[in-house]
Motif scaffolding. Structure first.
Motif, PDB file in Angstrom:
ATOM      1  N   ASN A 301      22.863  -9.128   6.304  1.00  0.00           N
ATOM      2  CA  ASN A 301      22.356  -8.257   5.246  1.00  0.00           C
ATOM      3  C   ASN A 301      20.952  -8.681   4.807  1.00  0.00           C
ATOM      4  N   LEU A 302      20.076  -8.797   5.798  1.00  0.00           N
ATOM      5  CA  LEU A 302      18.683  -9.136   5.551  1.00  0.00           C
ATOM      6  C   LEU A 302      17.796  -8.192   6.361  1.00  0.00           C
ATOM      7  N   GLY A 303      16.628  -7.887   5.828  1.00  0.00           N
ATOM      8  CA  GLY A 303      15.670  -7.050   6.528  1.00  0.00           C
ATOM      9  C   GLY A 303      14.356  -7.784   6.719  1.00  0.00           C
ATOM     10  N   TRP A 304      13.599  -7.388   7.730  1.00  0.00           N
ATOM     11  CA  TRP A 304      12.325  -8.027   8.073  1.00  0.00           C
ATOM     12  C   TRP A 304      11.303  -6.954   8.445  1.00  0.00           C
ATOM     13  N   PHE A 305      10.063  -7.162   8.065  1.00  0.00           N
ATOM     14  CA  PHE A 305       8.977  -6.352   8.610  1.00  0.00           C
ATOM     15  C   PHE A 305       7.679  -7.137   8.535  1.00  0.00           C
ATOM     16  N   ALA A 306       6.717  -6.726   9.352  1.00  0.00           N
ATOM     17  CA  ALA A 306       5.434  -7.421   9.438  1.00  0.00           C
ATOM     18  C   ALA A 306       4.320  -6.532   8.914  1.00  0.00           C
ATOM     19  N   SER A 307       3.291  -7.151   8.343  1.00  0.00           N
ATOM     20  CA  SER A 307       2.142  -6.397   7.821  1.00  0.00           C
ATOM     21  C   SER A 307       0.903  -7.288   7.847  1.00  0.00           C
ATOM     22  N   ASP A 308      -0.236  -6.687   8.210  1.00  0.00           N
ATOM     23  CA  ASP A 308      -1.488  -7.455   8.140  1.00  0.00           C
ATOM     24  C   ASP A 308      -2.291  -7.112   6.889  1.00  0.00           C
ATOM     25  N   ARG A 309      -1.643  -6.489   5.894  1.00  0.00           N
ATOM     26  CA  ARG A 309      -2.342  -6.145   4.647  1.00  0.00           C
ATOM     27  C   ARG A 309      -2.925  -7.405   3.998  1.00  0.00           C
ATOM     28  N   TYR A 310      -4.212  -7.340   3.722  1.00  0.00           N
ATOM     29  CA  TYR A 310      -4.939  -8.413   3.032  1.00  0.00           C
ATOM     30  C   TYR A 310      -4.844  -9.755   3.753  1.00  0.00           C
ATOM     31  N   GLN A 311      -4.654  -9.735   5.072  1.00  0.00           N
ATOM     32  CA  GLN A 311      -4.574 -10.973   5.847  1.00  0.00           C
ATOM     33  C   GLN A 311      -5.843 -11.171   6.669  1.00  0.00           C
TER      34      GLN A 311
END
Length: 478
Positions: A301-311
């Motif tokens: 019951n865990l979710g994951w996602f990736a983002s390059d926002r402000y990186q």
């Protein structure tokens, strides 16, 4: 004399290493994209003439390009106030990244109007304007989701941060799975049973597309692209399929994206043998930046996602969240605008926990347990055959009935024949499509015979599977 010559050479070389000294040099560096070297000269001119719109624009644009975006706005505004065309474009980009969509739209409208007046193409920025308007709509539907943790990693090996359970399948880079050495950002999702994959690959096209393959014995079938609703013409990649086998999450730069990659979801409709129209999953998962590789680990019951926002370049942030059973959004009319923007940006993890501290604590414990798990050890499988509700066999040695073992040998041979004939049929069809009318007439009878043979073997395989299953179950009951 020799010493003087060496000094002269050194002075010449050092001159090339120095930043621009004159306004003209700085403008040339600006045109070639060397913003860091041009910036000090523009700053000097801004200080000497604070109201000059051109100096302010050049310096503001350099600040934006070098990551000092907090300094860029006031200088770009001075340029825009004096109708410097490119200042509007930069402000549109800046305001969009800050979720100030109304101001972004206003500046892009001004920029497009000036392009049109100069009889220049506006298509690119008309499309950008659509993304800005989409962002303005999405901010009104920010999902209430508890984000329990985040970690910044190198983009090249970001999948290592996904600590998902065996029941959720496996994630690979394209090169790792297929043992290639290509310049590919494609990823591969393999189902828990390891008999099906979904992956992003560019191939001969200029864009990444998502394909699928099914395993037959020890070989993979020919690649089959997912439908055009998913592979819309822009890059599509980062697939993940839920345990129901019909819900797929993926990322696309196509229609309905508000900037770079956005995460979408769609479901397979068995009635139409196609996928439903994809839906953008919205904020806070998506942003004006690149957002992708959305994974739901139902077991933990865990979710994951990736983002390059402000990186910084080359880095990506992995967010871990608690999946919602049903979507709940913040009350747009009641929420403070700045607070809502912060929640959409994921400015603070703690702000997303409101009223859910107990859930967050339990989720963090599950996450810690997932991180401490040993690496998966994959068992070699010969095949996958469901015997009954409790048993699924993956090796010949699993069978207890001697007769069933002999039948399995025939079944495996039939599968091999089917795979071989299906590949022959696929090649013949490709040859047929590339041939002229006369050649097609000579090819048609052979293709029809192959189609009948493939269909016949398929029926034999199904009959053998039923007989094997019945034989083994009868033997187990004795």
């Amino acid at each position: 004399m020799k010493k003087k010559y060496v000094i002269f050479i050194l002075l010449c070389l050092s001159a090339f290493a120095l930043p621009a000294q004159t306004l003209e040099e700085a403008k040339e560096l600006f045109k070639s994209g060397q913003f860091e070297q041009a910036k000090p000269v523009f700053l000097k001119y801004v200080k000497s003439t604070p109201g000059n719109p051109s100096y302010n624009f050049w310096y503001g644009a350099c600040c934006y390009e070098t990551g000092e975006k907090n300094l860029a706005e006031k200088h770009l505004v001075i340029g825009a106030n004096k109708k410097i065309q490119e200042a509007y474009r930069y402000l549109g980009q800046l305001y969009s990244e800050q979720y100030r969509f109304a101001e972004a739209e206003q500046n892009y409208n001004s920029y497009i109007a000036m392009l049109a007046k100069s009889k220049m193409s506006t298509e690119e920025y008309e499309n950008t304007l659509k993304k800005v308007r989409l962002g303005a709509q999405m901010i009104k539907g920010v999902e209430q989701v508890a984000i329990i943790d985040s970690v910044v990693v190198d983009k090249n090996n970001f999948l290592n941060a996904y600590k998902i359970s065996e029941e959720s399948g496996n994630l690979f880079t394209y090169n790792d799975f297929f043992q290639k050495e290509e310049e590919s950002e494609g990823t591969v999702y393999q189902t828990e049973l390891e008999n099906k994959i979904y992956y992003g690959y560019k191939g001969k096209s200029n864009h990444l597309k998502i394909y699928t393959k099914t395993k037959l014995l020890d070989q993979w079938s020919e690649a089959s692209p997912l439908p055009k609703s998913i592979n819309s013409g822009a890059d599509a990649n980062y697939p993940f399929v839920m345990s129901d086998g019909i819900t797929i999450y993926y990322a696309s730069k196509g229609e309905g994206s508000m900037g770079g990659y956005d995460i979408f979801v769609t479901r397979y409709n068995s009635d139409t043998d196609n996928y439903l129209n994809p839906e953008n999953v919205g904020m806070p998962f998506n942003s004006p930046f690149n957002d992708y590789m959305y994974v739901i680990d139902e077991f933990n019951n865990l979710g994951w996602f990736a983002s390059d926002r402000y990186q910084p370049k080359g880095k990506v942030c992995i967010y871990i969240f608690i999946p919602n059973e049903s979507k709940r959004i913040y009350d747009y009319d009641a929420a403070e605008p700045q607070k809502l923007v912060s929640l959409a940006k994921i400015g603070s993890l703690e702000d997303t926990w409101k009223g859910r501290n107990t859930d967050v604590k339990a989720a963090k414990e599950r996450l810690a347990a997932a991180k401490s798990q040993k690496p998966k050890v994959t068992e070699k499988k010969e095949f996958e055959l469901i015997i009954n509700d409790q048993l699924t066999y993956t090796r010949t040695d699993d069978f207890t009935s001697p007769k069933a073992v002999e039948m399995v040998k025939d079944w495996l041979q039939a599968l091999s024949d089917y795979d071989m004939q299906a590949k022959r049929l696929e090649k013949q069809r490709d040859f047929f499509n590339e041939s002229n009318q006369e050649k097609r007439k000579s090819l048609a009878p052979g293709i029809l015979d192959l189609e009948k043979r493939v269909e016949q073997i398929g029926k034999e395989i199904k009959t053998l599977e039923i007989n094997i299953r019945n034989e083994e179950n009868n033997f187990l009951r004795k």
